[in-house]
Design a protein around this motif. Structure first.
Motif, mmCIF file in Angstrom:
data_model
loop_
_atom_site.group_PDB
_atom_site.id
_atom_site.type_symbol
_atom_site.label_atom_id
_atom_site.label_comp_id
_atom_site.label_asym_id
_atom_site.label_seq_id
_atom_site.Cartn_x
_atom_site.Cartn_y
_atom_site.Cartn_z
ATOM 1 N N ALA A 52 0.857 -1.196 0.000
ATOM 2 C CA ALA A 52 0.000 0.000 0.000
ATOM 3 C C ALA A 52 0.882 1.232 0.000
ATOM 4 O O ALA A 52 1.937 1.257 0.640
ATOM 5 N N TYR A 53 0.436 2.242 -0.730
ATOM 6 C CA TYR A 53 1.048 3.561 -0.682
ATOM 7 C C TYR A 53 0.165 4.440 0.192
ATOM 8 O O TYR A 53 -1.059 4.347 0.142
ATOM 9 N N VAL A 54 0.795 5.324 0.959
ATOM 10 C CA VAL A 54 0.014 6.253 1.780
ATOM 11 C C VAL A 54 0.811 7.539 1.978
ATOM 12 O O VAL A 54 2.031 7.505 2.174
ATOM 13 N N SER A 55 0.113 8.652 1.917
ATOM 14 C CA SER A 55 0.738 9.945 2.170
ATOM 15 C C SER A 55 1.190 10.013 3.628
ATOM 16 O O SER A 55 0.433 9.631 4.529
ATOM 17 N N PRO A 56 2.389 10.503 3.883
ATOM 18 C CA PRO A 56 2.830 10.679 5.276
ATOM 19 C C PRO A 56 1.899 11.598 6.072
ATOM 20 O O PRO A 56 1.834 11.499 7.297
ATOM 21 N N ILE B 188 -2.533 10.635 8.427
ATOM 22 C CA ILE B 188 -2.304 9.948 9.707
ATOM 23 C C ILE B 188 -3.339 8.852 9.954
ATOM 24 O O ILE B 188 -3.005 7.763 10.429
ATOM 25 N N GLY B 189 -4.596 9.105 9.607
ATOM 26 C CA GLY B 189 -5.642 8.096 9.813
ATOM 27 C C GLY B 189 -5.366 6.839 9.012
ATOM 28 O O GLY B 189 -5.480 5.719 9.533
ATOM 29 N N SER B 190 -4.982 6.980 7.762
ATOM 30 C CA SER B 190 -4.706 5.818 6.928
ATOM 31 C C SER B 190 -3.425 5.104 7.365
ATOM 32 O O SER B 190 -3.351 3.875 7.318
ATOM 33 N N VAL B 191 -2.438 5.856 7.807
ATOM 34 C CA VAL B 191 -1.226 5.238 8.349
ATOM 35 C C VAL B 191 -1.604 4.358 9.537
ATOM 36 O O VAL B 191 -1.150 3.208 9.657
ATOM 37 N N ARG B 192 -2.471 4.867 10.413
ATOM 38 C CA ARG B 192 -2.915 4.083 11.581
ATOM 39 C C ARG B 192 -3.656 2.822 11.163
ATOM 40 O O ARG B 192 -3.471 1.750 11.750
ATOM 41 N N GLY C 53 -1.315 -4.579 10.583
ATOM 42 C CA GLY C 53 -0.102 -5.389 10.542
ATOM 43 C C GLY C 53 0.857 -5.048 9.414
ATOM 44 O O GLY C 53 1.872 -5.722 9.240
ATOM 45 N N PHE C 54 0.556 -4.007 8.654
ATOM 46 C CA PHE C 54 1.475 -3.575 7.606
ATOM 47 C C PHE C 54 2.710 -2.937 8.240
ATOM 48 O O PHE C 54 2.612 -2.274 9.278
ATOM 49 N N LEU C 55 3.857 -3.127 7.596
ATOM 50 C CA LEU C 55 5.103 -2.529 8.055
ATOM 51 C C LEU C 55 5.581 -1.499 7.033
ATOM 52 O O LEU C 55 5.530 -1.758 5.823
ATOM 53 N N ARG C 56 6.050 -0.376 7.529
ATOM 54 C CA ARG C 56 6.577 0.666 6.647
ATOM 55 C C ARG C 56 7.951 0.232 6.148
ATOM 56 O O ARG C 56 8.835 -0.082 6.933
ATOM 57 N N LEU D 151 5.765 3.494 1.527
ATOM 58 C CA LEU D 151 5.431 2.163 1.020
ATOM 59 C C LEU D 151 5.289 1.253 2.233
ATOM 60 O O LEU D 151 6.204 1.165 3.060
ATOM 61 N N TYR D 152 4.124 0.637 2.345
ATOM 62 C CA TYR D 152 3.854 -0.340 3.407
ATOM 63 C C TYR D 152 3.666 -1.705 2.765
ATOM 64 O O TYR D 152 3.220 -1.807 1.617
ATOM 65 N N SER D 153 3.987 -2.751 3.526
ATOM 66 C CA SER D 153 3.749 -4.105 3.030
ATOM 67 C C SER D 153 3.293 -5.020 4.146
ATOM 68 O O SER D 153 3.541 -4.771 5.329
#
Length: 181
Positions: A134-138, A141-145, A151-154, A173-175
């Motif tokens: 997954a890609y997410v904007s830094p 914050i809500g989507s990062v959480r 269980g995704f890791l940056r 980039l999270y996986s």
């Protein structure tokens, strides 16, 4: 059709009959979603364009390349978001990307988290994937959480990855790997 059920929400692959509800969802969240996604031309927010996008997603599903789900609030027929597992690659990768958006009115209710959990399970158990990214904007914050809770890791920062509303924006980039599932 693929149906996935949780406690707060249920998912069903998008069908052509969803075009009105889906178009309303996209229109209603146009400004809210454009904080982290490109703002589109007016034509994008029409039933004509959304019908074409749904038909394309059904065709890619038949090829086992993408599954685009409508997210419904449990116990209702209210379409409150969408989530897709897409760019599905087979061996030697056995990977895919996931992306999601939830109606502003339903943020903070755990719907995105549960929808993501359902799609992760589907990806590993039904699609036999090894890796989901997954890609997410830094700044999102809500989507990062949501990703980290699932269980995704940056893995890193992708500099100036996406062109959003006139600017090149960095994304994390999270996986999630099947070994961790």
């Amino acid at each position: 059709m693929v149906f996935l059920e949780g406690n707060r929400c249920y998912l069903r692959t998008l069908e052509e009959a969803d075009v009105s509800a889906f178009t309303n969802l996209v229109k209603r969240n146009k400004r809210y979603w454009s904080i982290y996604e490109p703002l589109h031309e007016d034509e994008f927010y029409t039933e004509h364009t959304q019908r074409k996008k749904i038909i394309e997603s059904i065709q890619r599903m038949r090829l086992n390349r993408e599954y685009s789900f409508a997210i419904f609030a449990m116990g209702t027929s209210d379409l409150v978001g969408h989530i897709s597992i897409y760019s599905i690659k087979r061996l030697p990768f056995a990977s895919a990307f996931v992306g999601y958006s939830v109606d502003k009115r339903y943020i903070g209710q755990g719907i995105a988290s549960e929808a993501l959990e359902l799609v992760i399970k589907f990806g590993f158990e039904d699609l036999s994937l090894h890796r989901i990214e997954a890609y997410v904007s830094p700044n999102n914050i809500g989507s990062v959480r949501v990703l980290e809770k699932a269980g995704f890791l940056r893995e890193g920062l992708l500099r100036k990855l996406l062109y959003i509303n006139g600017n090149w924006e960095d994304h994390y980039l999270y996986s999630y790997i099947d070994d961790d599932f």
